[in-house]
Design a protein around this motif. Structure first.
Motif, mmCIF file in Angstrom:
data_model
loop_
_atom_site.group_PDB
_atom_site.id
_atom_site.type_symbol
_atom_site.label_atom_id
_atom_site.label_comp_id
_atom_site.label_asym_id
_atom_site.label_seq_id
_atom_site.Cartn_x
_atom_site.Cartn_y
_atom_site.Cartn_z
ATOM 1 N N TYR A 103 70.154 6.731 0.346
ATOM 2 C CA TYR A 103 71.180 5.719 0.079
ATOM 3 C C TYR A 103 72.564 6.203 0.530
ATOM 4 C CZ TYR A 103 67.661 3.438 -2.834
ATOM 5 O OH TYR A 103 66.523 2.824 -3.293
ATOM 6 N N GLU A 104 72.859 7.483 0.293
ATOM 7 C CA GLU A 104 74.155 8.026 0.687
ATOM 8 C C GLU A 104 74.313 8.026 2.200
ATOM 9 O OE1 GLU A 104 74.181 11.849 -1.084
ATOM 10 O OE2 GLU A 104 74.344 11.107 -3.154
ATOM 11 N N ALA A 105 73.245 8.384 2.905
ATOM 12 C CA ALA A 105 73.326 8.391 4.372
ATOM 13 C C ALA A 105 73.496 6.977 4.913
ATOM 14 C CB ALA A 105 72.062 9.025 4.948
ATOM 15 N N ALA A 106 72.791 6.007 4.310
ATOM 16 C CA ALA A 106 72.934 4.623 4.765
ATOM 17 C C ALA A 106 74.332 4.087 4.474
ATOM 18 C CB ALA A 106 71.883 3.747 4.087
ATOM 19 N N ALA A 107 74.897 4.467 3.317
ATOM 20 C CA ALA A 107 76.251 4.022 2.988
ATOM 21 C C ALA A 107 77.265 4.622 3.953
ATOM 22 C CB ALA A 107 76.582 4.396 1.548
ATOM 23 N N VAL A 108 77.072 5.878 4.325
ATOM 24 C CA VAL A 108 77.980 6.515 5.286
ATOM 25 C C VAL A 108 77.924 5.811 6.638
ATOM 26 C CG1 VAL A 108 78.398 8.636 6.585
ATOM 27 C CG2 VAL A 108 77.945 8.750 4.134
ATOM 28 N N ASP A 109 76.738 5.343 7.012
ATOM 29 C CA ASP A 109 76.584 4.630 8.287
ATOM 30 C C ASP A 109 77.116 3.212 8.226
ATOM 31 O OD1 ASP A 109 75.450 6.835 9.392
ATOM 32 O OD2 ASP A 109 73.383 6.218 9.021
ATOM 33 N N GLY A 110 77.575 2.786 7.065
ATOM 34 C CA GLY A 110 78.177 1.457 6.952
ATOM 35 C C GLY A 110 77.218 0.347 6.610
ATOM 36 N N ALA A 111 76.017 0.673 6.142
ATOM 37 C CA ALA A 111 75.048 -0.364 5.796
ATOM 38 C C ALA A 111 75.471 -1.076 4.518
ATOM 39 C CB ALA A 111 73.654 0.248 5.625
ATOM 40 N N SER A 112 75.274 -2.375 4.468
ATOM 41 C CA SER A 112 75.606 -3.151 3.277
ATOM 42 C C SER A 112 74.556 -2.924 2.195
ATOM 43 C CB SER A 112 75.678 -4.636 3.617
ATOM 44 O OG SER A 112 74.398 -5.111 4.031
ATOM 45 N N TYR A 113 74.851 -3.414 0.982
ATOM 46 C CA TYR A 113 73.932 -3.228 -0.146
ATOM 47 C C TYR A 113 72.580 -3.872 0.135
ATOM 48 C CZ TYR A 113 71.838 -3.809 -4.757
ATOM 49 O OH TYR A 113 70.966 -3.804 -5.824
ATOM 50 N N TRP A 114 72.586 -5.107 0.602
ATOM 51 C CA TRP A 114 71.323 -5.798 0.842
ATOM 52 C C TRP A 114 70.573 -5.197 2.013
ATOM 53 C CZ3 TRP A 114 69.747 -8.263 -3.093
ATOM 54 C CH2 TRP A 114 70.653 -8.910 -3.945
ATOM 55 N N ARG A 115 71.296 -4.696 3.009
ATOM 56 C CA ARG A 115 70.616 -4.037 4.126
ATOM 57 C C ARG A 115 69.947 -2.756 3.654
ATOM 58 N NH1 ARG A 115 70.674 -3.891 9.741
ATOM 59 N NH2 ARG A 115 68.911 -2.551 10.314
ATOM 60 N N ILE A 116 70.590 -2.042 2.741
ATOM 61 C CA ILE A 116 69.991 -0.814 2.186
ATOM 62 C C ILE A 116 68.720 -1.143 1.417
ATOM 63 C CG2 ILE A 116 70.333 1.022 0.510
ATOM 64 C CD1 ILE A 116 73.273 1.072 1.318
ATOM 65 N N GLN A 117 68.777 -2.207 0.609
ATOM 66 C CA GLN A 117 67.589 -2.563 -0.173
ATOM 67 C C GLN A 117 66.456 -3.018 0.743
ATOM 68 O OE1 GLN A 117 67.977 -1.593 -3.195
ATOM 69 N NE2 GLN A 117 70.161 -1.310 -2.788
ATOM 70 N N ARG A 118 66.805 -3.755 1.789
ATOM 71 C CA ARG A 118 65.780 -4.268 2.693
ATOM 72 C C ARG A 118 65.183 -3.174 3.571
ATOM 73 N NH1 ARG A 118 68.714 -7.685 4.787
ATOM 74 N NH2 ARG A 118 69.163 -6.801 6.835
ATOM 75 N N SER A 119 65.972 -2.191 3.953
ATOM 76 C CA SER A 119 65.500 -1.172 4.895
ATOM 77 C C SER A 119 65.027 0.108 4.230
ATOM 78 C CB SER A 119 66.622 -0.839 5.892
ATOM 79 O OG SER A 119 67.036 -1.991 6.595
ATOM 80 N N ILE A 120 65.457 0.350 2.992
ATOM 81 C CA ILE A 120 65.093 1.600 2.324
ATOM 82 C C ILE A 120 64.272 1.335 1.062
ATOM 83 C CG2 ILE A 120 65.980 3.652 1.156
ATOM 84 C CD1 ILE A 120 68.379 3.586 2.990
ATOM 85 N N THR A 121 64.822 0.545 0.150
ATOM 86 C CA THR A 121 64.169 0.381 -1.155
ATOM 87 C C THR A 121 62.814 -0.299 -1.039
ATOM 88 O OG1 THR A 121 66.338 0.237 -2.212
ATOM 89 C CG2 THR A 121 64.440 -0.536 -3.467
ATOM 90 N N LEU A 122 62.779 -1.449 -0.408
ATOM 91 C CA LEU A 122 61.526 -2.203 -0.348
ATOM 92 C C LEU A 122 60.423 -1.464 0.418
ATOM 93 C CD1 LEU A 122 62.760 -5.889 0.076
ATOM 94 C CD2 LEU A 122 61.944 -4.727 -1.976
ATOM 95 N N PRO A 123 60.698 -0.871 1.586
ATOM 96 C CA PRO A 123 59.612 -0.128 2.248
ATOM 97 C C PRO A 123 59.092 1.041 1.421
ATOM 98 C CG PRO A 123 61.371 -0.615 3.794
ATOM 99 C CD PRO A 123 61.901 -0.969 2.449
ATOM 100 N N LEU A 124 59.995 1.810 0.794
ATOM 101 C CA LEU A 124 59.545 2.948 -0.002
ATOM 102 C C LEU A 124 58.956 2.517 -1.342
ATOM 103 C CD1 LEU A 124 62.408 5.526 0.668
ATOM 104 C CD2 LEU A 124 60.171 5.333 1.772
ATOM 105 N N LEU A 125 59.228 1.292 -1.744
ATOM 106 C CA LEU A 125 58.644 0.759 -2.969
ATOM 107 C C LEU A 125 57.270 0.134 -2.718
ATOM 108 C CD1 LEU A 125 59.610 0.523 -5.946
ATOM 109 C CD2 LEU A 125 60.356 -1.803 -5.417
ATOM 110 N N GLY A 126 56.849 0.135 -1.478
ATOM 111 C CA GLY A 126 55.577 -0.488 -1.117
ATOM 112 C C GLY A 126 54.374 0.003 -1.913
ATOM 113 N N PRO A 127 54.145 1.314 -2.048
ATOM 114 C CA PRO A 127 52.992 1.776 -2.840
ATOM 115 C C PRO A 127 53.012 1.278 -4.280
ATOM 116 C CG PRO A 127 53.864 3.560 -1.499
ATOM 117 C CD PRO A 127 54.825 2.436 -1.369
#
Length: 333
Positions: free
Chosen positions: A215-239
């Motif tokens: 999350y910290e790396a994505a925030a540094v790259d300028g990703a928005s909150y919803w982009r972080i959830q869509r690209s990081i949280t949901l894929p890693l929450l898949g299992p």
């Protein structure tokens, strides 16, 4: 002299015969000790599993071939007649459709809501602990209490219609339990209210296992909150989502208590909320035809087993393979 030297050289160069191994008895004792420990620790669980799961399944399959009244040895052998009746009975086919509808609606309704609540509760907000408790409380309430409470509130003269009348919304008053157009949706609301807490807890546990560095790396790259959830949280929450979906599917296929408590054994058919389990109880125990009830139980077991194995084969396979450090049959270089 030469022969004597040869004999001496042969005696010094010949490999020594291995003596009797003194470690073999020790290794044998260690192996037997390990077997005894495994038997002592796993034995009671195996006995309980065989006695309360495997044996009843085989006995149900056996009684399903008879017309049996529930007492004495079964003698009226009917072969596959019970199973033929099951799949030609319109009431069972309707109950099967209701179960399929509940499976799909449970996934569609509970999944997004649980993820939304988990995203909210994963943030540092005021009263987060209280909200978690309030969401999880319905899950730990007994089904008898839930069914009785909702059944009283949703009657035509219940609290819900009375509240709608007091606020001037008489047009929204309805027979929430007996109306076939509303009953199945009423059931879905009750199921979602009851089991959404379990899904939220699972999703929260999955989210808290995601490293904060991502999350910290994505925030540094300028990703928005919803982009972080869509690209990081949901894929890693898949299992976690797939495990929850598996549990939800199996639970929906075996749904019984809430339907039986709220609608009873007869209203469920006319209201369109009957399930395979309520059909089994009504046509088996209440009619005294325990052989037929056992046959229905076997059918429910086989349907659940096939769906579970198929789901594990095509959906959970990626998770189980990802958990292995080395693929079977692949030797290390």
């Amino acid at each position: 002299m030469v022969d004597t030297m040869t004999e001496r050289v042969g005696a010094t160069t010949a490999p020594a015969r291995p003596g009797p191994s003194r470690q073999k008895p020790k290794h044998s004792r260690d192996a037997w000790v390990k077997r005894a420990e495994i038997a002592l620790l796993a034995g009671p669980a195996i006995v309980m599993f065989v006695g309360f799961v495997i044996f009843p399944v085989f006995m149900a399959a056996y009684y399903g071939f008879f017309r049996w009244r529930g007492f004495g040895p079964p003698t009226d052998f009917v072969g596959l007649q019970n199973y033929v009746v099951i799949f030609t009975d319109g009431l069972f086919l309707s109950a099967l459709q209701h179960n399929a509808f509940i499976v799909v609606l449970s996934l569609i309704m509970q999944g997004p809501i649980a993820i939304a609540f988990a995203l909210l509760l994963n943030q540092k907000i005021k009263g987060r602990s209280l909200i978690r408790v309030l969401i999880f409380v319905p899950y730990v309430i007994a089904e008898v209490i839930v069914g009785t409470g909702w059944g009283l509130m949703l009657q035509t003269t219940g609290a819900l219609n009375d509240f709608l009348g007091k606020i001037g919304l008489e047009s929204l008053q309805a027979d929430w339990i007996a109306d076939p157009k509303l009953a199945i949706w009423t059931l879905m609301v009750i199921i979602s209210w009851k089991y959404i807490g379990f899904a939220v807890i699972l999703m929260l546990a999955g989210m808290q296992g995601i490293p904060d560095e991502l999350y910290e790396a994505a925030a540094v790259d300028g990703a928005s909150y919803w982009r972080i959830q869509r690209s990081i949280t949901l894929p890693l929450l898949g299992p976690t989502i797939r495990i929850w979906a598996f549990l939800s599917i199996i639970g929906s296929l075996q749904l019984f208590d809430l339907v039986y408590i709220i609608w009873g054994q007869y209203v469920a058919d006319t209201a369109g909320t009957s399930t395979m389990a309520t059909y089994m109880v009504r046509e088996g125990r209440l009619t005294g035809n325990y052989g037929y009830g056992n046959a229905v139980a076997v059918v429910i077991f086989l349907i659940s087993l096939v769906i579970a194995l198929t789901y594990q084969r095509f959906v959970l396979k990626r998770d189980t393979e990802g958990a292995l450090t080395e693929k079977p049959g692949k030797e290390k270089a």
